[in-house]
Design an enzyme around this catalytic site. Structure first.
Site, PDB file in Angstrom:
ATOM      1  N   CYS A  92     -14.779  44.533 -45.992  1.00  0.00           N
ATOM      2  CA  CYS A  92     -15.646  43.778 -46.875  1.00  0.00           C
ATOM      3  C   CYS A  92     -16.266  44.727 -47.886  1.00  0.00           C
ATOM      4  CB  CYS A  92     -16.737  43.068 -46.068  1.00  0.00           C
ATOM      5  SG  CYS A  92     -16.060  41.767 -45.038  1.00  0.00           S
ATOM      6  N   ASN A 128     -22.060  37.296 -42.124  1.00  0.00           N
ATOM      7  CA  ASN A 128     -20.633  37.505 -41.871  1.00  0.00           C
ATOM      8  C   ASN A 128     -19.738  36.614 -42.705  1.00  0.00           C
ATOM      9  OD1 ASN A 128     -22.228  38.057 -39.253  1.00  0.00           O
ATOM     10  ND2 ASN A 128     -20.315  39.142 -38.907  1.00  0.00           N
ATOM     11  N   VAL A 131     -14.389  36.578 -44.145  1.00  0.00           N
ATOM     12  CA  VAL A 131     -15.012  36.503 -42.830  1.00  0.00           C
ATOM     13  C   VAL A 131     -15.003  37.917 -42.263  1.00  0.00           C
ATOM     14  CG1 VAL A 131     -14.892  35.533 -40.517  1.00  0.00           C
ATOM     15  CG2 VAL A 131     -14.224  34.144 -42.486  1.00  0.00           C
ATOM     16  N   CYS A 132     -16.164  38.487 -42.090  1.00  0.00           N
ATOM     17  CA  CYS A 132     -16.252  39.882 -41.677  1.00  0.00           C
ATOM     18  C   CYS A 132     -16.486  39.981 -40.177  1.00  0.00           C
ATOM     19  CB  CYS A 132     -17.374  40.586 -42.439  1.00  0.00           C
ATOM     20  SG  CYS A 132     -16.915  40.930 -44.143  1.00  0.00           S
ATOM     21  N   LEU A 133     -15.444  40.366 -39.482  1.00  0.00           N
ATOM     22  CA  LEU A 133     -15.471  40.598 -38.037  1.00  0.00           C
ATOM     23  C   LEU A 133     -14.589  41.794 -37.740  1.00  0.00           C
ATOM     24  CD1 LEU A 133     -15.028  37.013 -36.530  1.00  0.00           C
ATOM     25  CD2 LEU A 133     -17.098  38.398 -36.445  1.00  0.00           C
TER      26      LEU A 133
END
Length: 997
Positions: free
Chosen positions: A591, A804, A811-813
């Site tokens: 990201c 997130n 989608v930041c995971l």
């Protein structure tokens, strides 16, 4: 528990004579790990288990901080925060502060004043009788209340200094210093590199300390530490092999001679400079457009560099915006600007001070200063800061009573900032740039009501601004202009405006003024009073004015003055935030900013047994999804969690597409525990002509006929191998039997690589009752690579609904590889991680009770007083924005979920008719927000705030402004559904082509 912050001046409660600056704390937002090659001290009674923890993790335990102590050679001391007492707190121009961590209002430091206590250490003066220069050590009582204007830095050049060379501005990145030492045994030697010099530290006997290294321990009463930065009067030693090869100014080298001595001068003979900008106007008399050499050397005759340094401590004679120089800080070595001033103003007469003669010698080329010089060390400070608050009030406060506000809310704005109306911005891609934002609604913030989250904004009449680039690299295009400021002032919600970094300058920024527009009315703006003399084209931003101008201090002039300039005429050379911004360190696949993180805490509620569920593949795919080879597939819990987490039972009955069980309805009620649905029909109300909808609760997982009609990643299926297909079918089997409550997954028979996931926001969170839609693409390398996931954000440019979940769909995971995690168990593991893990992470780790702490580094703040209010504001925003998701989903009816959306929300269905609950709750919040709120309404409000986990007494007016704009859509959808239900059929909402997903 006491809380301290970086650069706080503290003393030990047990021994107030031991003082130092806090360098890091356990609750730092972006914690800096202890240097693996570094050394530090800790008390001998430091708990053994914590000592091992520090060595293993290189992070501070909760409740601890590190103190940089001068009496320990500026090395770090690990200490409990409860064992410290605050003496002073240092702030720089532009720092954002609060009176109290729980106070909703913040302010910006616009000025400061520091009075110092000095310990005289060294003097250099000329003996008129002998014409010799004398270097003497001083032993005297401290000098108190020394004003900052009477002090100067002892170094001539330091990293970070702004320098000017002809028509170029740059900053010093590195300096190379030679050190001149008067040895105790006689002789003066010049050491070629300060790295060869060590300072001898005598450890305080009042402390029982352990000298700790990451590779071992050592104890003793003396310690040799690197002497950098070297300063006059410093007691040092030099390695014998270095001493023999050094240049001797007096005397000569002798074998077995002692190598201790005193520093009498420090020479900067080489500086590495980052040349940043050239003066771009026709007033220059010589051709200097060629960038100077990066490395510049000292003139051996004049003993100085060819460039000049910009002195940030200079200011106009009548100045209410002066700021304490950074070198006026405890532990720093300084000199009094004028020895005569020291004698007259502070009674510091050199003749009356006990002296320890060091050296007398003729001094020409290497004279450190002209005239008599008194050098001292700052031992303590007392500071006062001048603050402009959000309500535009200005006060002066003791700095020790003010708190830094590091966790600034995304929607905070301050007087003098330029803001743009988000609903009037046009955003589009351009082949030349990653993104363009064009706005014609630009205004200047006049004041902010921090409690109600509204701002008064004064607008420009004909602004037209185009912003290009991405992230911190955004800038204003050259054809932009602001026009004239009007007298029109309106009140707006802070959620509706954006203070773009590209159209703002920060107090403390070093800037140069574009001469092509200076002093004249142009398409970009106007800079007042600039005459384009030799040194009036650069300066420091000292304030933001309410008419939109930026006040710039021209510190390079002989008579320093301030001028008001248009923000469009200023180019930043050195930002006040340079030391905290890292835009180049992120991987391009991650990201684009460090605003998101995975939380490793256990999941509560209906998903707690699935928090760490992983599906483990044995490396081969079963030939038949229903064969006995299913036993080769297993779920595996994470061994690092605090308690074992069991996988769902494999014997759970499979729900087919034709199932009529009430399981879905019952589980959804559990998922939305605490919400009532009175007024909803228990029986189907669909009649003739009703649109297709589930006659009972929708099944969680279903494979639909045909090809995926609309999907972020496309609609055509690429050819995949048979092994890939078996892997996907196995994923389907797991999802069919193990989906958490409130989650629905759809895929298509002819597009199995595409999945669409609908998650109903869980109860006990600000996201309760709101729909969240995700698209998943299983690439041909699945399951060896994580799938791609896209989030459908329906915030209309207001901002992220969750740290997130980005507005552009990111989608930041760490599980997806879109966030870098230091924990291996949070990353995608080929043949083991699963789609179910991703869904569970979204439900239990993203859509959480306190989403604010999902911000990068903010997890350490959970439970601290300083973050509670900011967290509450984030939850308020998350609640209001997610109400829009309800109306958007009902208007657009996303492909694959049209019947489910109707069943979930429509009052004419046999489902939970959540739209009615959403409307009723929103009406309660709006009623309380009015001035005519009844006592009974106020009394009942708390249960609604608790239901959505919003720890505020009520919603702010800024949030209610957004909610009021959402209500007409919700009410219209509800009334239409009731109208159609009265006619015996379900409401069908026409979907415009532009809104189809």
């Amino acid at each position: 528990m006491a809380e301290y912050f970086s650069d706080d001046l503290c003393a030990l409660k047990s021994d107030p004579s031991i003082t130092g600056l806090v360098t890091r704390t356990w609750h730092d937002v972006s914690p800096t790990p202890l240097d693996a090659d570094g050394d530090y001290f800790m008390h001998k009674d430091f708990p053994g288990h914590l000592r091992l923890q520090v060595k293993r993790t290189r992070q501070l335990p909760k409740g601890y901080a590190t103190l940089e102590v001068d009496k320990l050679g500026m090395m770090e001391l690990l200490v409990r925060e409860d064992d410290l007492v605050l003496i002073d707190r240092h702030f720089s121009r532009g720092d954002v502060v609060k009176r109290n961590p729980l106070d909703p209002e913040s302010g910006t430091v616009i000025g400061s004043f520091t009075a110092s206590t000095l310990q005289p250490s060294f003097a250099i003066f000329k003996d008129e009788l002998s014409s010799q220069t004398k270097f003497v050590g001083l032993e005297s009582s401290p000098i108190s209340q020394v004003e900052m204007h009477d002090l100067a830095r002892f170094q001539k050049y330091s990293p970070g200094d702004l320098v000017v060379y002809h028509d170029w501005l740059g900053t010093i990145e590195h300096v190379h210093e030679r050190v001149i030492v008067a040895l105790d045994e006689g002789g003066v030697v010049m050491v070629s590199d300060a790295d060869y010099v060590e300072e001898i530290i005598r450890l305080p006997r009042t402390l029982s300390l352990v000298y700790e290294k990451f590779n071992g321990d050592a104890q003793g009463n003396h310690l040799a530490v690197p002497a950098k930065p070297c300063h006059h009067g410093q007691k040092v030693r030099i390695a014998s092999k270095v001493l023999s090869k050094s240049r001797w100014l007096l005397g000569s080298y002798k074998r077995h001679m002692k190598t201790q001595g005193v520093v009498i001068n420090v020479l900067c003979d080489l500086a590495e400079i980052d040349w940043r900008v050239h003066r771009a106007h026709g007033g220059s008399t010589s051709d200097t457009s060629i960038k100077p050499d990066r490395f510049m050397h000292m003139d051996p005759v004049e003993g100085r560099m060819p460039f000049s340094t910009y002195d940030l401590s200079r200011h106009p004679s009548l100045d209410h915006l002066a700021v304490s120089p950074s070198f006026v800080s405890a532990g720093e070595n300084v000199r009094l600007r004028d020895a005569k001033t020291a004698e007259i103003k502070y009674g510091c007469h050199l003749e009356s001070i006990a002296q320890r003669p060091v050296l007398s010698m003729p001094w020409t080329t290497y004279a450190p200063f002209e005239g008599s010089v008194l050098l001292a060390q700052v031992t303590s400070t007392t500071s006062t800061v001048k603050i402009r608050w959000q309500d535009d009030g200005i006060t002066e406060e003791p700095s020790s009573s003010i708190f830094p506000y590091d966790e600034v809310d995304d929607h905070d704005v301050w007087p003098g900032e330029l803001v743009s109306r988000k609903d009037q911005e046009e955003s589009y891609d351009n082949p030349s740039y990653e993104k363009l934002i064009r706005t014609r609604a630009i205004g200047v913030v006049q004041s902010v009501n921090a409690v109600e989250r509204v701002a008064l904004v004064r607008w420009y009449d004909s602004a037209d601004i185009t912003i290009t680039g991405e992230g911190h690299d955004r800038f204003v295009r050259s054809d932009s202009y602001l026009g004239k400021i009007t007298d029109e002032i309106t009140e707006v919600s802070v959620f509706e405006v954006e203070a773009h970094e590209a159209i703002n300058r920060r107090r403390g920024d070093t800037v140069y003024i574009t001469a092509s527009k200076s002093g004249q009315e142009g398409s970009r703006g106007q800079c007042q009073q600039v005459t384009q003399n030799e040194d009036d084209w650069y300066g420091e931003v000292v304030d933001l004015l309410l008419d939109g101008h930026v006040l710039v201090r021209l510190g390079g002039l002989d008579n320093v003055r301030d001028v008001a300039c248009s923000v469009l005429d200023l180019v930043v050379v050195s930002s006040a935030d340079d030391d905290t911004t890292e835009t180049d360190s992120l991987d391009t696949d991650m990201c684009d900013d460090e605003h998101v993180m995975n939380r490793s805490s256990l999941i509560s509620g209906s998903t707690r047994h699935l928090a760490e569920t992983a599906v483990e593949y044995d490396g081969s795919s079963p030939s038949n999804p229903g064969s006995d080879e299913e036993d080769q597939w297993m779920t595996d819990s994470n061994s690092d969690t605090e308690s074992p987490i069991q996988a769902p039972s494999p014997q759970r009955p499979e729900t087919t597409a034709m199932s009529t069980t009430k399981r879905g309805s019952k589980s959804l009620t559990s998922h939305l525990n605490g919400f009532s649905y009175s007024g909803c029909s228990e029986e189907p109300q669909g009649g003739d002509g009703a649109s297709p909808q589930p006659s009972t609760a929708p099944i969680p997982f279903e494979i639909l006929d045909g090809v995926c009609p609309q999907h972020t990643f496309g609609a055509d299926s690429d050819g995949k191998s048979g092994k890939w297909l078996k892997t996907v079918l196995r994923e389907h089997q797991i999802l069919r039997s193990s989906l958490p409550d409130g989650v629905y997954v759809r895929t298509w028979e002819s597009s199995l690589e595409f999945m669409r996931v609908l998650i109903v926001g869980p109860s006990g969170t600000p996201y309760a009752l709101a729909p969240f839609l995700f698209d998943i693409h299983l690439n041909k390398n699945f399951p060896y690579r994580a799938p791609s996931v896209f989030f459908h954000s329906w915030t209309n440019g207001i901002g992220r609904v969750n740290p997130n979940l980005y507005e552009d769909g990111k989608v930041c995971l760490s599980l997806l590889g879109t966030w870098s995690s230091e924990k291996d168990n949070e990353e995608w593991v080929p043949l083991k991680s699963s789609i179910l893990q991703i869904i569970v992470s979204l439900l239990g780790l993203v859509l959480v009770k306190e989403p604010f702490y999902n911000e990068a580094g903010f997890e350490a703040l959970q439970g601290t007083e300083r973050s509670k209010h900011t967290s509450a504001l984030y939850s308020e925003k998350a609640f209001v924005l997610s109400r829009r998701f309800v109306s958007h989903a009902m208007e657009t009816l996303p492909a694959g979920f049209d019947g489910i959306i109707r069943w979930l929300y429509s009052p004419s269905s046999n489902g939970p008719c959540m739209l009615q609950t959403v409307l009723e709750d929103c009406r309660i919040f709006l009623e309380v927000g009015s001035l005519a709120s009844s006592d009974q309404t106020l009394q009942n409000l708390q249960q609604y705030l608790d239901k959505y986990c919003i720890p505020l007494p009520r919603l702010s007016q800024g949030a209610l402004l957004l909610l009021r704009k959402t209500m007409p859509d919700l009410e219209s959808l509800f009334n239409d559904a009731i109208k159609f239900a009265a006619n015996g059929r379900e409401s069908q909402v026409k979907k415009p082509d532009s809104m189809e997903l």
